[in-house]
Design a protein around this motif. Structure first.
Motif, PDB file in Angstrom:
ATOM      1  N   LEU A  63      35.142  42.772  39.599  1.00 47.53           N
ATOM      2  CA  LEU A  63      36.281  42.370  38.776  1.00 47.53           C
ATOM      3  C   LEU A  63      37.504  42.137  39.670  1.00 47.53           C
ATOM      4  O   LEU A  63      37.617  42.740  40.736  1.00 47.53           O
ATOM      5  CB  LEU A  63      36.576  43.448  37.729  1.00 47.53           C
ATOM      6  CG  LEU A  63      35.481  43.667  36.675  1.00 47.53           C
ATOM      7  CD1 LEU A  63      35.825  44.855  35.783  1.00 47.53           C
ATOM      8  CD2 LEU A  63      35.284  42.413  35.834  1.00 47.53           C
ATOM      9  N   PRO A  64      38.433  41.281  39.256  1.00 44.69           N
ATOM     10  CA  PRO A  64      39.568  40.954  40.121  1.00 44.69           C
ATOM     11  C   PRO A  64      40.392  42.134  40.614  1.00 44.69           C
ATOM     12  O   PRO A  64      40.788  42.142  41.788  1.00 44.69           O
ATOM     13  CB  PRO A  64      40.398  40.005  39.245  1.00 44.69           C
ATOM     14  CG  PRO A  64      39.398  39.335  38.374  1.00 44.69           C
ATOM     15  CD  PRO A  64      38.377  40.396  38.066  1.00 44.69           C
TER      16      PRO A  64
ATOM     17  N   THR B  56      41.798  34.013  34.120  1.00 51.27           N
ATOM     18  CA  THR B  56      40.745  34.536  33.246  1.00 51.27           C
ATOM     19  C   THR B  56      41.261  34.747  31.832  1.00 51.27           C
ATOM     20  O   THR B  56      40.608  34.374  30.849  1.00 51.27           O
ATOM     21  CB  THR B  56      40.207  35.854  33.810  1.00 51.27           C
ATOM     22  OG1 THR B  56      39.668  35.625  35.121  1.00 51.27           O
ATOM     23  CG2 THR B  56      39.121  36.426  32.914  1.00 51.27           C
TER      24      THR B  56
ATOM     25  N   GLY C  95      40.719  39.535  27.417  1.00 55.30           N
ATOM     26  CA  GLY C  95      41.022  39.521  28.840  1.00 55.30           C
ATOM     27  C   GLY C  95      41.867  40.700  29.262  1.00 55.30           C
ATOM     28  O   GLY C  95      41.676  41.262  30.349  1.00 55.30           O
TER      29      GLY C  95
ATOM     30  N   ALA D   5      43.634  35.091  39.701  1.00 50.43           N
ATOM     31  CA  ALA D   5      42.305  35.348  39.128  1.00 50.43           C
ATOM     32  C   ALA D   5      42.414  36.030  37.768  1.00 50.43           C
ATOM     33  O   ALA D   5      41.679  35.685  36.828  1.00 50.43           O
ATOM     34  CB  ALA D   5      41.491  36.210  40.095  1.00 50.43           C
ATOM     35  N   ILE D   6      43.337  36.978  37.634  1.00 50.93           N
ATOM     36  CA  ILE D   6      43.493  37.685  36.356  1.00 50.93           C
ATOM     37  C   ILE D   6      44.132  36.778  35.318  1.00 50.93           C
ATOM     38  O   ILE D   6      43.663  36.676  34.168  1.00 50.93           O
ATOM     39  CB  ILE D   6      44.332  38.959  36.566  1.00 50.93           C
ATOM     40  CG1 ILE D   6      43.594  39.931  37.482  1.00 50.93           C
ATOM     41  CG2 ILE D   6      44.640  39.628  35.227  1.00 50.93           C
ATOM     42  CD1 ILE D   6      44.409  41.123  37.914  1.00 50.93           C
TER      43      ILE D   6
ATOM     44  N   GLY E 280      41.957  31.357  30.317  1.00 46.42           N
ATOM     45  CA  GLY E 280      40.698  30.659  30.081  1.00 46.42           C
ATOM     46  C   GLY E 280      39.965  31.190  28.864  1.00 46.42           C
ATOM     47  O   GLY E 280      39.424  30.413  28.063  1.00 46.42           O
ATOM     48  N   LEU E 281      39.939  32.515  28.706  1.00 47.98           N
ATOM     49  CA  LEU E 281      39.308  33.090  27.512  1.00 47.98           C
ATOM     50  C   LEU E 281      40.039  32.658  26.250  1.00 47.98           C
ATOM     51  O   LEU E 281      39.413  32.361  25.227  1.00 47.98           O
ATOM     52  CB  LEU E 281      39.283  34.614  27.627  1.00 47.98           C
ATOM     53  CG  LEU E 281      38.299  35.207  28.634  1.00 47.98           C
ATOM     54  CD1 LEU E 281      38.505  36.707  28.774  1.00 47.98           C
ATOM     55  CD2 LEU E 281      36.861  34.916  28.209  1.00 47.98           C
TER      56      LEU E 281
ATOM     57  N   LEU F  87      36.752  29.683  37.746  1.00 48.75           N
ATOM     58  CA  LEU F  87      36.174  29.664  36.400  1.00 48.75           C
ATOM     59  C   LEU F  87      37.255  29.690  35.332  1.00 48.75           C
ATOM     60  O   LEU F  87      37.165  28.979  34.320  1.00 48.75           O
ATOM     61  CB  LEU F  87      35.222  30.852  36.230  1.00 48.75           C
ATOM     62  CG  LEU F  87      33.932  30.810  37.050  1.00 48.75           C
ATOM     63  CD1 LEU F  87      33.154  32.116  36.905  1.00 48.75           C
ATOM     64  CD2 LEU F  87      33.065  29.632  36.635  1.00 48.75           C
ATOM     65  N   GLY F  88      38.288  30.512  35.547  1.00 51.09           N
ATOM     66  CA  GLY F  88      39.366  30.580  34.564  1.00 51.09           C
ATOM     67  C   GLY F  88      40.128  29.267  34.450  1.00 51.09           C
ATOM     68  O   GLY F  88      40.405  28.797  33.334  1.00 51.09           O
TER      69      GLY F  88
ATOM     70  N   MET G 140      40.709  43.456  32.122  1.00 49.70           N
ATOM     71  CA  MET G 140      41.422  43.593  33.390  1.00 49.70           C
ATOM     72  C   MET G 140      42.168  44.911  33.515  1.00 49.70           C
ATOM     73  O   MET G 140      42.182  45.529  34.580  1.00 49.70           O
ATOM     74  CB  MET G 140      42.409  42.424  33.563  1.00 49.70           C
ATOM     75  CG  MET G 140      41.730  41.074  33.629  1.00 49.70           C
ATOM     76  SD  MET G 140      40.533  41.004  35.006  1.00 49.70           S
ATOM     77  CE  MET G 140      39.628  39.521  34.600  1.00 49.70           C
TER      78      MET G 140
ATOM     79  N   TRP H  34      36.558  33.912  40.135  1.00 52.03           N
ATOM     80  CA  TRP H  34      37.240  34.210  38.869  1.00 52.03           C
ATOM     81  C   TRP H  34      38.341  33.184  38.612  1.00 52.03           C
ATOM     82  O   TRP H  34      38.504  32.697  37.480  1.00 52.03           O
ATOM     83  CB  TRP H  34      37.811  35.621  38.887  1.00 52.03           C
ATOM     84  CG  TRP H  34      36.833  36.692  38.595  1.00 52.03           C
ATOM     85  CD1 TRP H  34      36.132  37.449  39.493  1.00 52.03           C
ATOM     86  CD2 TRP H  34      36.424  37.147  37.299  1.00 52.03           C
ATOM     87  NE1 TRP H  34      35.311  38.340  38.841  1.00 52.03           N
ATOM     88  CE2 TRP H  34      35.476  38.183  37.494  1.00 52.03           C
ATOM     89  CE3 TRP H  34      36.760  36.792  36.005  1.00 52.03           C
ATOM     90  CZ2 TRP H  34      34.875  38.854  36.430  1.00 52.03           C
ATOM     91  CZ3 TRP H  34      36.164  37.465  34.935  1.00 52.03           C
ATOM     92  CH2 TRP H  34      35.227  38.479  35.166  1.00 52.03           C
TER      93      TRP H  34
END
Length: 330
Positions: free
Chosen positions: A266-267, A218, A234, A214-215, A221-222, A299-300, A238, A296
């Motif tokens: 948040l993750p 993300t 990111g 998840a982290i 992905g950003l 989406l990432g 995080m 998360w």
């Protein structure tokens, strides 16, 4: 001296103190304002005596969220289901306290102090630890310290995918592979070697890996959406926000509002809550944190795939042919 280097010099001099101030605020402020805020606590026993005790606890300016139970067995079940952190059972001999140090040793100690203050002076209140923390980590220190390495691993994975310019399926495969291996290694260290988590081994490995995924997804992905600046964004989200707001070293209900609630979305916070559930409570109350981590990650990864397709050149693009000009007659 050129103007551009001067501007970069000023930016560095100003940016570093800002980052330090942000880090101190994120880590020190929640710890300095730690106190119970609507902490779920149970009260069990006969109506008159239990009602008076519940009123005493409710008078603490919103510190506790009281749940009433008819019997000690019902209160124990609520603790094991993670509905409450502990419960006070009113008996003919006086109050007895049920705690769950596995849910948070800091909370268990706080409940001991609160119940002792509510009773008669010099009266010892019997305490039963319904779900005890493991003997290898009675204070929960190792569990609390495990979230930061997971956050760093996720940030490192997302940064590596970005720096190596992996796109689409390759990027997704890299993130999934890193998450799986980190989950297995982390479970081997914390469960098999140190013995600080004691649940189902593969569930713990899956939780650790899903947190890293998840982290990392993300961060990658950003970066795929906004460029290299997404890695910094990111990382800040995080490490400097998600980790101190996670409440894993104490409890989300002990952090200032709305820090505790934000941290659980948040993750790092969701990962810490999920790890407690699978490690000590047989997976009870694991659905919410698992769903947050999955969202998360999804989406990432979607952003990684979409960003990679957007940056790829169009296939079969016709090559430009040089124009031929008639030779000039001299």
């Amino acid at each position: 001296m050129p103007a551009a280097p001067n501007r970069r010099l000023v930016a560095v001099v100003l940016l570093v103190p800002v980052v330090v101030a942000l880090a101190l605020w994120a880590f020190a402020w929640p710890a300095a304002r730690m106190a119970p805020r609507d902490l779920p606590v149970g009260v069990a026993g006969a109506a008159p005596a239990a009602g008076r005790l519940a009123q005493q606890l409710e008078q603490r300016d919103g510190a506790f969220e009281i749940h009433r139970y008819d019997s000690e067995a019902a209160a124990r079940t609520a603790i094991e289901d993670r509905s409450v952190y502990g419960a006070v059972v009113v008996t003919p001999k006086g109050p007895e306290l049920l705690t769950a140090s596995a849910a948070g040793p800091v909370v268990a100690q706080l409940l001991r102090e609160a119940v002792a203050a509510s009773g008669a002076a010099g009266t010892a209140v019997p305490v039963t630890d319904v779900v005890a923390a493991p003997a290898a980590d009675p204070r929960g220190s190792v569990l609390g310290a495990s979230i930061l390495p997971l956050a760093i691993a996720g940030v490192a994975a997302g940064s590596a995918v970005t720096l190596l310019r992996l796109r689409g399926g390759r990027a997704v495969t890299a993130l999934l592979g890193v998450a799986a291996l980190v989950g297995i290694v982390a479970a081997a260290l914390t469960d098999s070697w140190l013995g600080v988590i004691t649940g189902d081994w593969w569930s713990e490995a899956g939780t650790l890996g899903l947190t890293v995924l998840a982290i990392g997804a993300t961060v990658a992905g950003l970066a795929a959406l906004v460029g290299p600046a997404g890695v910094g964004l990111g990382s800040l989200l995080m490490v400097l926000v998600g980790n101190p707001f996670s409440g894993v070293t104490s409890a989300p209900e002990l952090l200032p509002r709305p820090v505790g609630a934000i941290g659980q979305w948040l993750p790092p916070g969701a990962g810490g809550s999920l790890l407690r559930s699978v490690a000590f409570f047989d997976g009870r109350a694991a659905g919410g944190p698992a769903l947050i981590l999955a969202l998360w990650a999804a989406l990432g990864l979607t952003a990684v795939i979409g960003g990679g397709r957007r940056r790829l050149p169009a296939p079969d693009a016709p090559e430009a042919t040089p124009s031929r000009q008639p030779a000039l007659a001299g």
